[in-house]
Design an enzyme around this catalytic site. Structure first.
Site, PDB file in Angstrom:
ATOM      1  N   SER A  87       0.809  -1.216   0.000  1.00 40.97           N
ATOM      2  CA  SER A  87       0.000   0.000   0.000  1.00 40.97           C
ATOM      3  C   SER A  87       0.842   1.265   0.000  1.00 40.97           C
ATOM      4  O   SER A  87       0.451   2.283  -0.576  1.00 40.97           O
ATOM      5  CB  SER A  87      -0.904   0.025   1.241  1.00 40.97           C
ATOM      6  OG  SER A  87      -1.739  -1.090   1.285  1.00 40.97           O
TER       7      SER A  87
ATOM      8  N   HIS B 179      -0.741  -2.455  -7.240  1.00 43.13           N
ATOM      9  CA  HIS B 179      -1.553  -2.171  -6.058  1.00 43.13           C
ATOM     10  C   HIS B 179      -3.035  -2.100  -6.394  1.00 43.13           C
ATOM     11  O   HIS B 179      -3.459  -1.330  -7.251  1.00 43.13           O
ATOM     12  CB  HIS B 179      -1.115  -0.858  -5.405  1.00 43.13           C
ATOM     13  CG  HIS B 179      -1.955  -0.493  -4.221  1.00 43.13           C
ATOM     14  ND1 HIS B 179      -2.826   0.565  -4.232  1.00 43.13           N
ATOM     15  CD2 HIS B 179      -2.066  -1.086  -3.001  1.00 43.13           C
ATOM     16  CE1 HIS B 179      -3.442   0.621  -3.059  1.00 43.13           C
ATOM     17  NE2 HIS B 179      -3.003  -0.362  -2.294  1.00 43.13           N
TER      18      HIS B 179
ATOM     19  N   GLU C  66      -2.847   0.074  -9.656  1.00 39.70           N
ATOM     20  CA  GLU C  66      -1.720   0.986  -9.852  1.00 39.70           C
ATOM     21  C   GLU C  66      -0.459   0.180 -10.141  1.00 39.70           C
ATOM     22  O   GLU C  66      -0.105  -0.725  -9.386  1.00 39.70           O
ATOM     23  CB  GLU C  66      -1.527   1.841  -8.609  1.00 39.70           C
ATOM     24  CG  GLU C  66      -2.731   2.738  -8.319  1.00 39.70           C
ATOM     25  CD  GLU C  66      -2.611   3.437  -6.988  1.00 39.70           C
ATOM     26  OE1 GLU C  66      -2.295   4.642  -6.984  1.00 39.70           O
ATOM     27  OE2 GLU C  66      -2.820   2.790  -5.946  1.00 39.70           O
TER      28      GLU C  66
ATOM     29  N   ASN D 106      -3.254   5.938  -2.251  1.00 37.54           N
ATOM     30  CA  ASN D 106      -2.975   6.102  -0.835  1.00 37.54           C
ATOM     31  C   ASN D 106      -2.287   7.428  -0.498  1.00 37.54           C
ATOM     32  O   ASN D 106      -2.296   7.848   0.660  1.00 37.54           O
ATOM     33  CB  ASN D 106      -2.171   4.915  -0.307  1.00 37.54           C
ATOM     34  CG  ASN D 106      -3.083   3.723  -0.071  1.00 37.54           C
ATOM     35  OD1 ASN D 106      -4.105   3.840   0.563  1.00 37.54           O
ATOM     36  ND2 ASN D 106      -2.717   2.585  -0.630  1.00 37.54           N
TER      37      ASN D 106
END
Length: 284
Positions: free
Chosen positions: A123, A144, A156, A195
């Site tokens: 993450s 991700h 991602e 994130n």
């Protein structure tokens, strides 16, 4: 020569790992799922059964036959060598702790075929912090996923300076083939795109509750009404599960106080979120 991906192994069958495995199998790939012991695999079986029901309810065209075939077709093992012996791609979804990931890749690099691509679902950790432990930095990158992959379907893709461009392109194409929207991150950034936006938002919510400015429900209500968003930060945390946010908070000295609050009031009491039936809210 184009890189072909047909057999995929997912390391870690927690909330997100099980979703990645199910989504990949649902789109026709051969999938092996690995975890450390039989207890973890038994929990994974339960997650796959729940996911099959969720797909039937929420995914267009997800028939009983297709979801059951998907569930039954995912291999489960505690033998890492067996899990990766035929893998074209390994997606790692182990806990968000740098040392655990590095140790995992040191072992994995010795067991997997030379052709195998390694992708971390980290993450927040940078691939460059891990690449030297893989034994194949040119075939390593980040992939991700967002939680609830069948619905919030971003993937991602972020490499390092050493990632082979053909490997990067193959993983982008793979993500697209399993129903994801590939997000190509041009250079390394802790938190990627999602994130980098989400973690500060969640931390701000935790800070309000931990500082006793407002309780979690009031924070969520404020955010939903004022912005029109479907969920507030604590509802999101419950869906994600509290373990990963705790590990992220612990990785930064400035947020360890928030981590301690989360651990004392929720994690130590078994309140880990939706998966355990209670987090900041209770679930049936």
């Amino acid at each position: 020569m184009a890189i072909e991906i047909r057999a995929v192994t997912v390391l870690g069958t927690g909330v997100l790992g099980s979703q990645i495995a199910f989504q990949t199998a649902y789109h026709g790939y051969r999938v092996q799922a690995y975890d450390i012991d039989d207890k973890a695999l038994e929990a994974a079986r339960g997650r796959f059964t729940t996911l099959a029901a969720t797909y039937r309810a929420e995914v267009m065209g997800a028939t009983d036959e297709l979801t059951e075939r998907t569930r039954a077709g995912i291999g489960l093992t505690t033998d890492l060598a067996a899990a990766v012996e035929n893998a074209d791609l390994v997606i790692e979804a182990v806990p968000e702790v740098l040392e655990i990931k590095r140790q995992t890749y040191e072992t994995l690099g010795e067991l997997a075929p030379e052709r195998t691509i390694f992708a971390t679902n980290s993450s927040t950790l940078l691939p460059s912090d891990i690449k030297d432990f893989t034994g194949r930095p040119d075939r390593f990158l980040a992939l991700h996923f967002a939680n609830q992959v069948w619905k919030f379907n971003t993937a991602e893709v972020m490499g390092t300076a050493q990632t082979d461009p053909q490997v990067f392109r193959a993983v982008v194409d793979f993500a697209d083939s399993i129903g994801m929207v590939p997000i190509e991150v041009r250079k390394e950034k802790s938190g990627y795109v999602l994130n980098s936006l989400l973690v500060p938002f969640l931390n701000a919510g935790i800070e309000l509750a931990a500082g006793d400015y407002a309780d979690p429900e009031a924070v969520d209500t404020t955010w939903r009404i004022a912005t029109g968003a479907p969920m507030g930060p604590f509802q999101i945390l419950d869906v994600v599960g509290l373990t990963t946010p705790y590990n992220i908070l612990m990785s930064d000295e400035q947020t360890r106080g928030l981590a301690a609050w989360l651990k004392e009031n929720y994690i130590d009491k078994g309140k880990l979120g939706v998966a355990t039936g209670e987090g900041f809210y209770k679930y049936s």
